[in-house]
Scaffold this motif. Structure first.
Motif, short mmCIF file in Angstrom:
data_model
loop_
_atom_site.label_atom_id
_atom_site.label_comp_id
_atom_site.label_asym_id
_atom_site.label_seq_id
_atom_site.Cartn_x
_atom_site.Cartn_y
_atom_site.Cartn_z
N PRO A 1 0.88 -1.28 0.05
CA PRO A 1 -0.10 -0.16 0.03
C PRO A 1 0.77 1.18 -0.13
N GLY A 2 0.38 2.15 -0.48
CA GLY A 2 1.02 3.54 -0.73
C GLY A 2 0.99 4.32 0.69
N LYS A 3 -0.11 4.02 1.30
CA LYS A 3 -0.38 4.51 2.68
C LYS A 3 -1.08 3.57 3.45
N ILE A 4 -0.67 3.45 4.68
CA ILE A 4 -1.31 2.59 5.78
C ILE A 4 -1.52 3.62 7.04
N LEU A 5 -2.97 3.98 7.07
CA LEU A 5 -3.33 5.17 7.91
C LEU A 5 -4.04 4.60 9.08
N CYS A 6 -3.50 4.60 10.31
CA CYS A 6 -4.12 3.72 11.40
C CYS A 6 -4.76 4.86 12.54
N ILE A 7 -5.85 4.25 12.88
CA ILE A 7 -6.50 5.39 13.79
C ILE A 7 -6.39 4.76 15.16
N GLY A 8 -6.06 5.58 16.17
CA GLY A 8 -5.93 5.19 17.65
C GLY A 8 -7.27 5.62 18.46
N LEU A 9 -7.50 4.89 19.52
CA LEU A 9 -8.63 5.34 20.15
C LEU A 9 -9.83 5.50 19.82
N ASN A 10 -10.18 4.65 18.86
CA ASN A 10 -11.61 4.78 18.18
C ASN A 10 -12.77 3.97 18.61
N TYR A 11 -12.32 3.40 19.70
CA TYR A 11 -13.76 2.85 20.43
C TYR A 11 -13.65 3.34 21.84
N ALA A 12 -14.67 3.97 22.36
CA ALA A 12 -14.88 4.79 23.73
C ALA A 12 -14.33 3.81 24.77
N GLU A 13 -14.62 2.56 24.96
CA GLU A 13 -14.17 1.73 25.95
C GLU A 13 -12.52 1.41 25.89
N HIS A 14 -12.01 1.61 24.84
CA HIS A 14 -10.62 1.43 24.71
C HIS A 14 -9.82 2.97 25.06
N MET B 1 -4.99 14.86 2.74
CA MET B 1 -4.20 14.15 1.65
C MET B 1 -5.00 13.87 0.73
N THR B 2 -4.60 13.34 -0.59
CA THR B 2 -4.91 12.72 -1.52
C THR B 2 -5.23 11.11 -1.22
N LEU B 3 -6.18 10.40 -1.26
CA LEU B 3 -6.24 9.07 -0.97
C LEU B 3 -6.32 8.20 -2.43
N SER B 4 -5.55 7.20 -2.37
CA SER B 4 -4.90 6.72 -3.55
C SER B 4 -5.68 5.33 -3.65
N PRO B 5 -5.83 4.57 -4.90
CA PRO B 5 -6.30 3.07 -4.93
C PRO B 5 -5.30 2.45 -4.06
N GLY B 6 -5.59 1.52 -3.24
CA GLY B 6 -4.94 0.50 -2.31
C GLY B 6 -4.38 1.03 -1.02
N ASP B 7 -4.55 2.37 -0.79
CA ASP B 7 -4.49 2.75 0.58
C ASP B 7 -5.25 2.29 1.45
N VAL B 8 -4.66 1.75 2.68
CA VAL B 8 -5.43 1.01 3.71
C VAL B 8 -5.65 2.02 4.87
N ILE B 9 -6.87 2.10 5.34
CA ILE B 9 -7.23 2.73 6.77
C ILE B 9 -7.62 1.83 7.74
N VAL B 10 -6.67 1.61 8.57
CA VAL B 10 -6.89 0.66 9.86
C VAL B 10 -7.65 1.30 10.83
N THR B 11 -8.91 0.88 11.17
CA THR B 11 -9.76 1.79 11.95
C THR B 11 -9.74 1.73 13.46
N GLY B 12 -9.00 0.97 14.12
CA GLY B 12 -8.77 1.20 15.55
C GLY B 12 -9.49 0.07 16.12
N THR B 13 -8.75 -0.29 17.49
CA THR B 13 -9.14 -1.61 18.02
C THR B 13 -9.93 -1.27 19.52
N PRO B 14 -10.85 -1.99 19.65
CA PRO B 14 -11.57 -1.96 21.12
C PRO B 14 -10.89 -2.34 22.26
#
Length: 284
Positions: A71-84, A232-245
Motif C-alpha cells: 500500500p502507498g499509505k497505511i493510515l491507522c486510527i488510535g483510540l477509536n472505540y470509547a471503551e478502549h 491528503m489525496t487518498l489513492s487506490p490501494g491505500d489502507v485505513i486501519v480503523t482502531g481497536t476495542p
C-alpha cells in the motif's frame, strides 16, 4: 466478491473465491496485481469474471500474501472505540488520532507475527481495515463509502514500550512483521454500509481477549475517509486501519504479551478470520 493475493512458486497471482474454491491467474497474465484493479468497481467485477473460469488455486500449494501487498499509505486510527479510550486513560477523542504504518510491517494470514529482540512487549489489536478504491481529495462523508473498494482484517501488533518511548506512536507500530493483514479483500457490496454492526474479536491461544462491535467506533469508515482526505489525496490501494476495542494486553492486570508459540486470531463477522502464529526474531 472475495479476492486473495498469493504466490505460487515465484509467481505472484490473484484469485477470486467461487463456489468451487479459489480460482486465479498469475499477475503477469492479468496485467497487474489486486491493487491495480481496486480503483474501479467495474474493474473488480471484470477481474472476478476473468478469474471465475481460471484454474483452481490450492492454498496448500500457494502462499498467501496480504491482499494489497505494498500500500502507498497505511493510515491507522488510535483510540477509536470509547471503551478502549477509557481503559487507556483518555477522554474520547473529538478528532481521530492518526499514525502511520509501513509495508515492511505487513504479514499475511498464516505467516508468523515476529516478536522483536528489542522488546518482549508485543501486543495484539483486532481491527477492521478499509481499502481505498476510487482515490480523491476533499471527499464528502456522503460520498466516502463509494471510495472504498472493500474490507479486510488487521492485527495491529504493537511493540508497546517503543510506542510510549516517543512523543508519537509510529515507531512502536511499524516493526518488521508485526502487522497481520488479510486473508481476503471483501468488496463492499457483500457487507453492511461501512461495515457497521459487525462483531469483532481477538482470540489468543483459544481465549477471547477482545470482543466488541464495529458500531462502537467513534469515527466510522465514512467519516474517517472524509477527515483523512481533507489533508491528503487518498489513492487506490491505500489502507485505513480503523482502531481497536478495549481488552488489549498492555492494559490487563496482569499484562498479557504475545510470545513465541502463541497463536493469535482476529475475527470480524461476515468478513472472516485472520490467524497467525508468533515467533521470535532471528538474526542473520
Amino acid at each position: 466478491m472475495r479476492f486473495i493475493s498469493y504466490v505460487a512458486g515465484t509467481e505472484p497471482g490473484v484469485a477470486v473465491k467461487t463456489e468451487a474454491g479459489y480460482r486465479g491467474l498469475p499477475v503477469s497474465r492479468l496485467g497487474g496485481d489486486l491493487q491495480h484493479f481496486v480503483g474501479k468497481d467495474s474493474d473488480l467485477a471484470e477481474l472476478a469474471e476473468t478469474l471465475g473460469s481460471a484454474p483452481a488455486v490450492t492454498l496448500s500449494d500457494a502462499k498467501l500474501l496480504p491482499p494489497i501487498t505494498s500500500p502507498g499509505k497505511i493510515l491507522c486510527i488510535g483510540l477509536n472505540y470509547a471503551e478502549h479510550s477509557k481503559e487507556s486513560g483518555f477522554e474520547a477523542p473529538t478528532y481521530p488520532a492518526v499514525f502511520a504504518r509501513f509495508a515492511n510491517s505487513l504479514v499475511a494470514h498464516g505467516d508468523p507475527l515476529v516478536r522483536p529482540n528489542a522488546s518482549d512487549w508485543l501486543d495484539y489489536e483486532c481491527e477492521l481495515a478499509a481499502v481505498i478504491g476510487k482515490g480523491g481529495r476533499h471527499i464528502t462523508e456522503g460520498d466516502a463509502l463509494d471510495h472504498v473498494a472493500g474490507y479486510s482484517l488487521f492485527n495491529d501488533g504493537s511493540v508497546r514500550d517503543f510506542q510510549i518511548k516517543s512523543q508519537q506512536w509510529t515507531i512502536g507500530k511499524t516493526f518488521d512483521d508485526t502487522g497481520a493483514f488479510g486473508p481476503e479483500l471483501v468488496t463492499r457490496d457483500e457487507l453492511p454500509d461501512g461495515c457497521d454492526g459487525l462483531g469483532i474479536r481477538t482470540i489468543l491461544n483459544g481465549t477471547t481477549m477482545q470482543e466488541a462491535n464495529t458500531r462502537d467506533m467513534i469515527f466510522g469508515v465514512a467519516k474517517l475517509v472524509a477527515i483523512l482526505s481533507e489533508a491528503m489525496t487518498l489513492s487506490p490501494g491505500d489502507v485505513i486501519v480503523t482502531g481497536t476495542p478495549d481488552g488489549v494486553g498492555a492494559l490487563r492486570k496482569p499484562q498479557v504479551w504475545m510470545k513465541p508459540g502463541d497463536t493469535c486470531t482476529v475475527e470480524i463477522d461476515q468478513i472472516g478470520t485472520l490467524t497467525n502464529p508468533v515467533t521470535q526474531e532471528t538474526t542473520h
